[in-house]
Write a protein that holds these residues in place. Sequence first.
Motif, PDB file in Angstrom:
ATOM      1  N   ASN A 292      -5.332  -2.350  -6.722  1.00 17.26           N
ATOM      2  CA  ASN A 292      -4.540  -1.803  -7.921  1.00 17.26           C
ATOM      3  C   ASN A 292      -3.991  -2.758  -8.857  1.00 17.26           C
ATOM      4  N   HIS A 331       3.492   2.462   2.560  1.00 21.13           N
ATOM      5  CA  HIS A 331       3.294   3.735   1.823  1.00 21.13           C
ATOM      6  C   HIS A 331       2.803   4.796   3.329  1.00 21.13           C
ATOM      7  N   ASN A 333       1.009   6.849   4.011  1.00 18.61           N
ATOM      8  CA  ASN A 333      -0.356   7.604   3.492  1.00 18.61           C
ATOM      9  C   ASN A 333      -0.761   8.798   4.274  1.00 18.61           C
ATOM     10  N   ASP A 431      -0.517  -0.665   3.089  1.00 18.71           N
ATOM     11  CA  ASP A 431      -0.243  -1.547   1.646  1.00 18.71           C
ATOM     12  C   ASP A 431      -0.792  -0.704   0.655  1.00 18.71           C
ATOM     13  N   ASN A 433      -1.653   1.804  -1.775  1.00 15.28           N
ATOM     14  CA  ASN A 433      -0.842   2.904  -2.531  1.00 15.28           C
ATOM     15  C   ASN A 433      -1.738   4.283  -2.639  1.00 15.28           C
ATOM     16  N   LYS A 435      -0.971   7.148  -3.616  1.00 14.63           N
ATOM     17  CA  LYS A 435      -0.785   7.966  -4.665  1.00 14.63           C
ATOM     18  C   LYS A 435      -1.693   7.375  -6.011  1.00 14.63           C
ATOM     19  N   GLU A 436      -1.809   6.168  -5.888  1.00 14.30           N
ATOM     20  CA  GLU A 436      -2.770   5.602  -7.022  1.00 14.30           C
ATOM     21  C   GLU A 436      -4.313   5.966  -6.749  1.00 14.30           C
TER      22      GLU A 436
END
Lengths: 1050, 496
Positions: A292, A331, A333, A431, A433, A435-436
Motif C-alpha cells: 500500500n 496490525h 488483523n 505488517d 494493513n 483496514k486498507e
Amino acid sequence: MKKHFKRKILFSLLSLIWVAGFSQTIIKGKVVDENNLPLPGATVIIKESNIGVSTDFDGVFTINTSDPLETLVVSYLGYQTQELSNLTSDFSTIIMVTDAQSLDEVVITALGITKEEKKIGYATQKIESTVVKDVNVPNVGSLFSGQVAGLTVNNPTGLFQAPSFSLRGKNPLIVIDGVPVETDFYDVSPNDISDINVLKGTTASALYGSRGRNGAILITTKNATNEGLEISISHNTMVTAGFTVFPETQSEYGNGSNGKYEFWDGKDGGISDGDMIWGPKFESGLKIAQWNSPIYDNVTGETTPWWGDVYGTQYNDKSRYSRVPIDWKYHNNLKDFLKTGVISSSDFSISHKGEKGSFRLSGNYSSQTDRVPNANLKTGGLNFKASTKLSDALTLDSKLSYNKVYSPNYPRHGYGPKNHMYTILIWMGDDVNGKELEEHQYIPGQEGYRQANFNYAWYNNVYFAAHELTQTYDANNINGQLSLNYKINDNLNLQARGSAIINDTFEDRKSPKSYLNYGDPRDGDYKTWNKNKLTVDYDVLASYNKSINNNLAININAGAATYYRKYQQEYNATDGIIVPYIYSLNNTKGSVKAETYYEEKATNSVYSTLELDLYNSVFLTFAARNDWSSTLSKDNRSYFYPSASISTLVSKYIEMPSSIDYLKLFGSWAKVSSDLNPYQISSYYQNSGNFGGLTQLYYPNSIVNPLIEPENSTSFELGLSAAFLKKKLKFDFTYYNVVDSNQIINLPVSNASGFTSRKVNGNEYTTNGFEVVLNAKPINNENFKWNLTTNWSKKVQKITSIYDNQTTYGDLNLDDRTDSYYATVWQKSADGRLILNDQGLPIKDPYKQFIGNKDPNWRLGLQNSFKYKNMTLTVGIDGVWGGLMRSRTVEKMWWGGKHPNSTEFRDAEYAAGTPVYIPNGVNIVSGELIRDVAGNITSDTRVYQENTTAVNWQTWSQNYPYRAQVTQKESKKFANVFDRSFFKLRAVSFKYDLTKELNINGIKHIDVTLNGYNLLAWKKADIIDPDFGNDDNLQDPSSRYIGVGVNMKF
Amino acid sequence: MKKMKNTLLLFSLIILVSVSSCQDLSEINENPNNVSETHPQLLLTNISENAFEVEGTGAMYASRMLVQTDGENSGQYYSWDRASFNDYNMLGEVTKMMEEAERIESDAYIALAKFFRAYYFYNLTLTFGDVPYSEALQGESNQIFTPKYDAQKDVFIGILSELEEANNLLEGNNDVIYGDIIYGGNALNWQKLINSFRLKVLISLSEKENDTELDIKNTFASIVNNNPIMQSNNDSGLLVFLDQDGSRYSEFNSSSYGSGMYMSSTFIKRLQDRQDPRLFIFCGRTKNAKEAGLAIDDFSAYEGGDPLAPYAEVNDKAAQGDVSKVNLRYSTDPTTEPHAILSYSELEFILAEASVRNWISSIAETHYNNAVKASFNFYNTHAKGFESYVESSAAEAYLNGNLVSFNNAITMEQKLELILTQKYFTSFLQSGWRMYFDHLRTGYPNFVYNGNSTPPTRWVYPTSEYQQNTQNVSEAIKSQFGEGNDLIRELTWWLK
C-alpha cells in the motif's frame, strides 16, 4: 410432554369404546394425581368382569356395572395401581399415588413405540428439552455435547459448520417424529422439540433396519399439550463475546524471509514478497516499501497513492518508479477482521386442544450474522401438527412442515486460498494493513479486474475474498406425514403411516476476476448446483396387547415398511467470465461445463416384536426384521435382524435394603446388517472431464464385487439401573460389546494389479465400552432443588480379524486398536535421540511409527441444574481425557512463521548473520540401519556423535515441527501432535420465571433467560480447540457466546 | 372375533402388497449415469492426456535446473525415499482400453494400448528396478492381487516385444483413430512414435550393448532401417494445450512459480557458457539485472542459485535480487508450449548417440545438428515473443560455438558428453525424468552434489507394496540388492 401425547392417544382410542353390558348401575368418578390434576387416559377396569374404560380429558370415567360391589382396578403409568371396592357414591374422586418402586417413566423406542423404562433391556438416555431450548447456539446439535454417555459431538467453530455426531463410535440415525431424516439440524427449530431420546445400542434401534444399525437419536416435536387455545412466543439473541480459544500467533515479525522484505509484485519480485512471515521485526521508525506504499516518480518527484502491484500499468518500470517506504508496524488483523457475531431467533406457536382433536402451528425465524464480514445464515420454518379423531376408533395424525435454510454468503473453512483463516491466520503477516485491504479491494483504475493485495502468488486479499467471492446456499425442506390409527378393540391397534420429505437445494459460487486458487483460472467463474432429494417412507404397524392374567401380559407388534430415496444433482460452470460482476452462465468466456447425476435406492422391510411381561418383574422382548435392499444383488439383498432383550426388576422379588428404591438388571443381544450405496455392485466408467472438447472416461481403481453380502454387526449389552434414598441417587451402568464382522471393505491390493482396492466382505472389529450415568438430587426441598447428572463413557475398538487371515491391514496390525496413530516421524537413534544429517536437519523415517491412540481414554459430561423458587440455573460441563490429535494449524504456523514459538532465535541469528541454533540431536558417524519390509530391524550398526552443526532457525522451523509429527512428549516447544484432553464450560442458562411477579392479565407464563455457550475451556493442546474434532484442516477461532431470551405464553 | 380375523387378513395383505409390488429393487439399482462398456476412444483421450502432460518440477530439481528457497526439496538434496506405484493406475486404464479394443476388434487401439503399457512400464522399471509385469494388471480379469515381480531385464524384453507388436499391428493400418489428441487420428504418426520409442528404450540399455539375448545393436539398426520413425518436428509426440477448461498447460497458474522456486546455477551457467539463447526462454532475468535495464538477450542478466547450499543461503541471494526465476510464460500462458514425451529432437539425439556407439552407420554429427536445430525450431514455433532469438540462423551460429560444435569432440566420451548435454538442454519442463535417467546411465551431464550424496539411482518401493504385496516385494529386494537393502543408491540391472 410425551406422556401427554400418550395420554391423548390412549384417551382418544379408549374412551369412546362402547362397552356393551347388561347395564344396571352407573359408577362415575374422577381420577386425579397428588396435586389434584386430572389424569386423562387412566384405565378403570372391573376386576371381576375384566371390563374397562378410560378416563376422559377431565379424568372422568363412567362405567356400567351389574353389581356395585364389584372391585374397580384403576391404573395409570407411573402410579401405583389401586383396587377399590364398594364404590357406592355417585361420584368418587380417586387420587393416584406416584409409584416410587418402579420405573414407569415412558420412553419412546424405535418406530415410535412407547415403553415403560422398566421394560427396556438396552441403554437409552434422554436429553432434557430445556437444555436445547434455552440456549440459542449456532446449531442446536451442539447442545447434545456432553449430555449422553457414549454420544460424542464435534463442534466446528465456523458459520454453517454443522456439528458431527458419533454414538459409540458410529454415525447415528436421526429420527424426527418416527421418520428417519437426513438433517444437519439447521432445519430444526429447538422450540419445536419436545423430547430427545438417544437409543444407544444396536438392539434399541434394530427395528429401523440397516439405517438404524448405529443407534439413533429420536426427536419428537411438540403437540398441543393443554386444553383450549394456547399461544406462545419467544425471542432469544446471542452475541459473540470474545473467544474461548483464540489461535495466538507471534506479533513481532512481518512478511518476508530471513528477516528481509520489500514489496514489489507479491511473487518474489521484491524481496521475499512471495510468501512466508519470516520477515523484519516491527520497530518504530522502520520503513519498508509495502503493497500500500504510494508510488514515487523519480522524474517528476510526484507521489501517487497506490494499492497492490503495478503489473500492466505505466508504473511497472523500476527505473522510473519506486514504492515509498512506509511504517513497518503491527496490525491486529485477525481480531479486526472478525466482527461481533449475532444470533437472533424468534418463534411462536399456536396450539389448541379440544374433544375432536388438537393441533399446533409454530413458526420460527433465526438469523446468524457471522463474525466474518458479509456472511450470514437465515433459517426459518412453519410447522403444523394435528391429531383428529375421525371416528370413535379412527385417529388421523398429520404433520406438515416447511423449513428454509438460506445463506446469501457463507465463508469457506479449511486449508486453501478460498478460506479466510488460511489467509489471515496462517499466511498474512501482520505488517499488512488490514483496514486498507478492506478500503482498497481493487488496484486503482482496475475495479472488477484486479484485486489489490500484498501477495500475488498464493493468497487473496481477505476482504476482497469476503465481499467478492460469495456463495449462496438456499435449501427448501418440506416434510409431510400422515398417520392413521385404527383402534379395533382394546387389544388390537392398527396404524398406517406415510411420510415424504422433499429437499431442494440451490447453491452457487461467484468467483471474481483475479481471484486466486492455486492453479485455477484467474478469469473469474460462476458455478451452480441444483440438488433435489426425495425420501418416501410408508409403514404399517399392528399392535396387539393382552393381559392373559396378573402374571403374564403379551404385546405383539407386526409391521412392514418401504423406503425410497431419490437424489438428483445438476451442476453448471462457466469457463471464465467476460464482464466482471455479471454472474450468469451466459457470461462465460469458454464453453459452459455441465454435469448431472441421478440416484435411487429402495428398501422393503417386515418386522415384528414380541414382548412378554412375567410377574410384572421380568420383561422379555424379541424382535425381528427383514430388509430387502435394492443396492445388493438379488441373492444377497435379503437380510435378517434378530434381537432379544431382557429386563428384570430384581427389587421386586429380592428383598432390598430400604435405601435401595429399585434395582433393575438388563441385557440384550442383537444382530444387524447393512447394505451399500446405490450402483456399487457393477463397475462403470466415470467421466473425468474433457480435453479439447473430447470426453474422457476412466475406470475406477477399486474392483467391485457383485456378490458382496451385507455387513453384520452383533452386539450384546449388560446393564444395571438402580435408585437409592428415595430416588435422590440414580445410577445406570452399561457394558457393551459390539462385533462388526463381514464388513464391506475396500481391501487394499497391490497397485500392480491395476487397482488400489477391491470390495470384499471381511475384517472383524470388536468394540468394548462402558457407560455410567449418575443422577443425584443432593438438595430437594420446596424452595431449592439441585439436580446433578454425570455421564462417563469409555470405549475401545480393536481389529480382531483381518480378511484372509492376514496379520496387517493398512497400517494396522491384528488386534491393534483401530484408533492407533501410525505417523510419519523423524528418525531416532536406538536410545531415542533425534538423528540429524550433516546440515543439522532431521531425517524422515520411511516407516510410519506408532505414537499413541487418537481416541480419548474417556469422556465426561456434567449437567447441573439449580432451582431456587422461580429461578433456575443450569450449568453444563463436558470434556475428554487423553487421546492424540494432530494440528495442521500449528504445523502451518511453524512453516509460515506465525507460530508464537517461532520468534525465539530470530533476533540472535539476524544479529550474528549466521545460524546460532544448534539442534539437540546426534549425527551418524558410521554404520547403517537395516530393516525388513515390516520395519523390523535386522541390523543396526550406527555409531553417533553429538550434533554441533548450527541450523538456520527458519529452516529448522520449516522442517522439524512441520514435515513430520512431533508429539508433546518428544518436544513441548515444537509439538504438532497434542493431547486431546479438554474440559469446557459448555452452556450456562439462568431462567427467571416472572409470571407471578408481573401477574399480567392474559399472560399465562413469562420468563426471561440469560445464557451463555462455549464459555470457558481448559485444554492441554496449544493454540487449537480440541472440541472442534481433528484439526487436519485448520479451524476458525472458537467464539464465546452470551445472550438473553424471553418466553411468553398466552 | 371374526371381524378381527378379517382385519388381520387385510393387514397381512397390506404387508404383502407393500413388500412385493411397491418397487422393483433390481430395476432401481440400474445406474442411469454411467456406462459399463465404452468405445476405447473415450479412454484414449484420458490416457493420452495423462501420459503426455508435464510431469511436474520434481525432475528439474534433481537435474540441477531448479532450486527451492522456501523449504528443503528432497529432489534437490538427493534425500528422497519412496516413490509411488501410481503409474499402475494408468496402466489399469490402459488395460481397460485394451479390453474394449479387443471387444470391438480394433487393431489400432490394441496397438496404442501396447504402446502405453510399454511407456508406463518403462518409467516404472527405471524408477524402481524389478517391478510386477507378467502377472501385473490382472486384478479384475484373473484375481491376481499380489503379482510377482519380474526381473528388470524381463520387463525390458516385454516392453520391446510389445512395442514391436504395436508396430506390426499399425503396419499398413489406415483406420482413423478417434479420441486422439496427439496425432488427430493418424495411425502412421503413432507408428513412427512407437518405433522411435523402441529406439529410446534400446538406447537406455546402452550398458547392455553386449547382451546377446537382447541383441540391442542389431535391433536398433533394424528399426532405423526398416520401420517408419519420426522425420521432423511435425512427427513429435506432443500434447498441444488449448485455452479451454481442462485443456490448459499443466503448469498454468501454478502458485509455486510465484515464490520459493528459482533457477539453479548449474543450468544457467551451462547455457551461458554456450551462449545458448534458449536461456531467455527458460528463465527470467534477475531482479537486479532487470532493474539495471539489462536486455533479455544479455546473458549476464541471468544467474542461478547454488543447488548445494543450504536453502536459506539461496533465499538470501534471491532476496537480494540475484537469482533468476523460471520464465513467467510457463505459469502465465495457458498454452505456453506443447509437451513431448518423445520429440523428433530427442530421437535425433538418440540416433546421434547410437551412431557414436557404432550401432548405426549414419553420421552422428548430422543427427546431432538436426536435434539441436529441431529444438530451436520447436521454440521458434511455440515460444511466443521469443521467436527472434531462436531463428534457424541462430541455431546455425550456435552449432558453431566452441562448446557446442560437434567437430571439436574427439573422443567417444567427449561426443557422448556433447550429445547428452545438448539433450539435457531440451529437457526444461519436457520429457519428465528422462534427463535424470540419461545422467544415471551415461554420467552426462554431470550433476554436482555434496560429499557422499551422489545422485540416487532409484526409489524405495512404496509402503503399499510392503503392506499389500509383502512376500513378492521382499523377494524382489533380496534378489536385487540383498535382504533389507531397499535403498535409493542400489544399482539396478540396467545400470550395471
